[in-house]
Structures are given as structure tokens and as C-alpha cells.
Design an enzyme around this catalytic site. Structure first.
Site, short mmCIF file in Angstrom:
data_model
loop_
_atom_site.label_atom_id
_atom_site.label_comp_id
_atom_site.label_asym_id
_atom_site.label_seq_id
_atom_site.Cartn_x
_atom_site.Cartn_y
_atom_site.Cartn_z
N ASN A 9 0.87 -1.18 0.00
CA ASN A 9 0.00 0.00 0.00
C ASN A 9 0.90 1.23 0.00
O ASN A 9 1.48 1.58 1.02
CB ASN A 9 -0.89 -0.03 1.26
CG ASN A 9 -1.73 1.23 1.41
OD1 ASN A 9 -1.81 2.05 0.49
ND2 ASN A 9 -2.34 1.39 2.58
N LYS A 11 0.08 4.24 -0.33
CA LYS A 11 -0.57 5.46 0.21
C LYS A 11 -0.32 6.63 -0.74
O LYS A 11 -0.25 6.42 -1.94
CB LYS A 11 -0.10 5.72 1.65
CG LYS A 11 -0.22 4.46 2.51
CD LYS A 11 -0.01 4.68 3.97
CE LYS A 11 -0.13 3.34 4.70
NZ LYS A 11 -0.08 3.47 6.15
N HIS A 90 -9.63 1.47 5.05
CA HIS A 90 -8.34 1.67 5.72
C HIS A 90 -8.52 2.64 6.88
O HIS A 90 -9.28 3.60 6.78
CB HIS A 90 -7.31 2.22 4.73
CG HIS A 90 -5.92 2.19 5.28
ND1 HIS A 90 -5.48 3.10 6.23
CD2 HIS A 90 -4.89 1.34 5.09
CE1 HIS A 90 -4.23 2.80 6.56
NE2 HIS A 90 -3.84 1.73 5.89
N GLU A 92 -6.83 4.96 8.01
CA GLU A 92 -6.52 6.37 7.73
C GLU A 92 -7.74 7.05 7.13
O GLU A 92 -8.01 8.23 7.37
CB GLU A 92 -5.29 6.47 6.81
CG GLU A 92 -4.01 6.17 7.58
CD GLU A 92 -2.86 5.67 6.71
OE1 GLU A 92 -2.94 5.74 5.47
OE2 GLU A 92 -1.89 5.16 7.30
N GLU A 160 -5.49 -4.68 10.71
CA GLU A 160 -4.48 -3.65 10.88
C GLU A 160 -4.76 -2.86 12.15
O GLU A 160 -5.53 -1.89 12.13
CB GLU A 160 -4.50 -2.68 9.68
CG GLU A 160 -4.18 -3.33 8.36
CD GLU A 160 -3.62 -2.31 7.38
OE1 GLU A 160 -2.49 -2.52 6.91
OE2 GLU A 160 -4.28 -1.29 7.12
N GLY A 166 2.39 2.35 10.70
CA GLY A 166 3.36 3.43 10.57
C GLY A 166 4.11 3.76 11.84
O GLY A 166 4.83 4.76 11.90
N SER A 206 3.25 -2.00 10.35
CA SER A 206 4.69 -2.09 10.58
C SER A 206 5.27 -3.47 10.28
O SER A 206 6.21 -3.92 10.94
CB SER A 206 5.06 -1.63 12.00
OG SER A 206 4.70 -0.28 12.18
P1 PGA Z 1 2.73 0.34 7.56
O1 PGA Z 1 1.28 0.58 6.90
O2 PGA Z 1 3.24 -0.96 7.01
O3 PGA Z 1 3.54 1.52 7.10
O4 PGA Z 1 2.53 0.30 9.02
C1 PGA Z 1 0.39 -0.49 6.71
C2 PGA Z 1 -0.92 0.04 6.18
O5 PGA Z 1 -1.35 1.13 6.59
O6 PGA Z 1 -1.55 -0.60 5.32
#
Ligand code: PGA
Length: 242
Positions: A9, A11, A90, A92, A160, A166, A206
């Protein structure tokens, strides 16, 4: 047997060397025919990357097929552009745009109508976990998002935990194993045992080259949804290899 899926992903980012990374993933997919690799780039890149031979996914879609929705993209448009998958719900987007469980369900339905595989993201916040509500939150998210149209072919769940995304702090293997078992049980309650056994559940938050092998070895983990580490060729290839 559930096929492994490693999804990147990006983003609102692009790796330094987009063609280099995509070529490397295409090559790695060829070397690992037992798994699926997927890249979810910013939507503008979907048409060009779809020609690479790598599976390409979108990061979001609208609930409607078309209409007066300035700035949005429909699942059908994403499919026409060459996407095979779309991430919905997601955290976010849930946080920044107030997407509710019902919105996420409607996005998954729109994806299915367009012939896309929906990657439905679920996960609890740090506060919800501290209150002992992680299982309850994730169960509700799944129960609402899974419609009777959902099958193991058109739907993938990504667990997640919001606090792990992140942050550099992935959930522990014990936490992941516990939550993936909760998720698989809820898929069974919603859609029956056969679908529950066949539907893929990814872990995200992560995941990196160092922790991927341990996480991916867990029984109910069928792959990863990788953010930061999917932007670095070597890191993403290490996760695919793991
Ligand atoms: P990350 O993001 O691996 O940077 O923690 C995962 C995600 O948000 O899909």
C-alpha cells in the site's frame, strides 16, 4: 489451501524508482508462483502499472457507480483502469473522512459489483485495546462489512491495528494470532465454515523485512498489507521471500 498474498500500500507516496520496483515485484512473482503479489499505488499510476503484469489494486473507491461526487473514483472506473483489487476501510480513511462500518460495507459492495476483490481493513485503536474492546470492535467491523455477496474469491480481510500502522511497532505474534482467530470465527458466523476456511486474512501494521517471517508463519495469517516497507525494493522483496 489459502494462497498467500503480499500487498503493498503505497498510500500517497511513490517509491524513488517506480519502474525498478514494479519490475522487481514482477520478477519475484514469477519466482514464487505459490503466492500473489499486489501493488496498490496512487490511483493515477494504475493504468500504466497495470501493463506491468503485476496485480494492481486501488486504495479506495466510492460507494456509488457514478454521479456528482467531485474528486472521487468509482470501483468500475478503477476496474476499467486495470485494477483487480481495492482496499476499503483503511483506518486512515476511517479517521480522516469519518468512514463508518456501513460506508465500508457499501464500498465493498460497489467493489464486488465492479468485479474487484475488496480488501476490507479492520482494526482497533490503542484506546480500544486498552479498554479490552479490541475483539468487540473488530467483530463489529467485520459483521457489518461482510454482506451475503462476500465470498473467499471477492473478499480479503486485512487486520491492521491502528496503533501498529506506521509506528514501527508491529503487534506481537500472540496478539496477531489471537485477533486473526477472532476474525476467522466471525467470518464463519457471518458466512459459514467453508467461506471462513477459504477467506484470506492479511496482517498489516509495521510489517517489515525483520518481522515478516514470524508473522507470516502464523496459522491464520495469509499474507501482509505492507505500507512503508513496500516503498523500498529490498524490503518488499524480503517480505515476499519470507
Ligand atoms: P505500515 O502501513 O506498514 O507503514 O505500518 C500499513 C498500512 O497502513 O496498510
Amino acid at each position: 489451501m489459502r494462497r498467500r498474498l503480499i500487498a503493498g500500500n503505497w498510500k500517497m507516496n511513490a517509491p524513488a524508482d517506480v519502474p525498478g520496483l514494479v519490475d522487481a515485484v514482477a520478477k519475484a512473482s514469477g519466482e514464487h508462483p505459490d503466492l500473489d503479489a499486489l501493488i496498490c499505488p496512487p490511483a493515477l499510476l494504475i493504468p500504466s502499472l497495470a501493463k506491468s503484469g503485476v496485480n494492481i489494486g486501488a486504495q479506495d473507491c466510492h460507494t456509488a457507480l457514478s454521479g456528482a461526487h467531485t474528486g472521487d473514483l468509482s470501483a468500475e472506473m478503477l476496474a476499467q483502469a486495470g485494477a483487480s483489487h481495492v482496499i476499503v476501510g483503511h483506518s486512515e480513511r476511517r479517521a480522516a473522512y469519518g468512514e463508518s462500518n456501513l460506508t465500508v460495507r457499501d464500498k465493498a459492495t460497489a467493489a464486488h459489483k465492479a468485479g474487484l476483490t475488496a480488501i476490507i481493513c479492520v482494526g482497533e485503536t490503542a484506546a480500544e485495546r486498552a479498554e479490552g474492546r479490541a475483539s468487540q470492535i473488530v467483530t463489529e467491523q467485520i459483521r457489518t462489512a461482510l454482506t451475503t455477496e462476500a465470498t473467499a474469491d471477492n473478499t480479503i480481510i486485512a487486520y491492521e491495528p491502528v496503533w501498529a500502522i506506521g509506528s514501527g511497532n508491529a503487534a506481537t505474534t500472540a496478539e496477531i494470532a489471537e485477533m486473526h482467530a477472532v476474525i476467522r470465527a466471525e467470518i464463519g458466523a457471518s458466512l459459514g465454515d467453508a467461506t471462513s476456511k477459504a477467506m484470506r486474512i492479511l496482517y498489516g501494521g509495521s510489517m517489515n523485512a525483520a518481522n515478516a517471517a514470524d508473522i507470516l508463519a502464523l496459522e491464520d495469517v495469509d499474507g501482509g498489507l505492507v505500507g512503508g516497507a513496500s516503498l523500498k525494493i529490498q524490503d518488499f522483496l524480503s517480505i515476499i521471500a519470507a
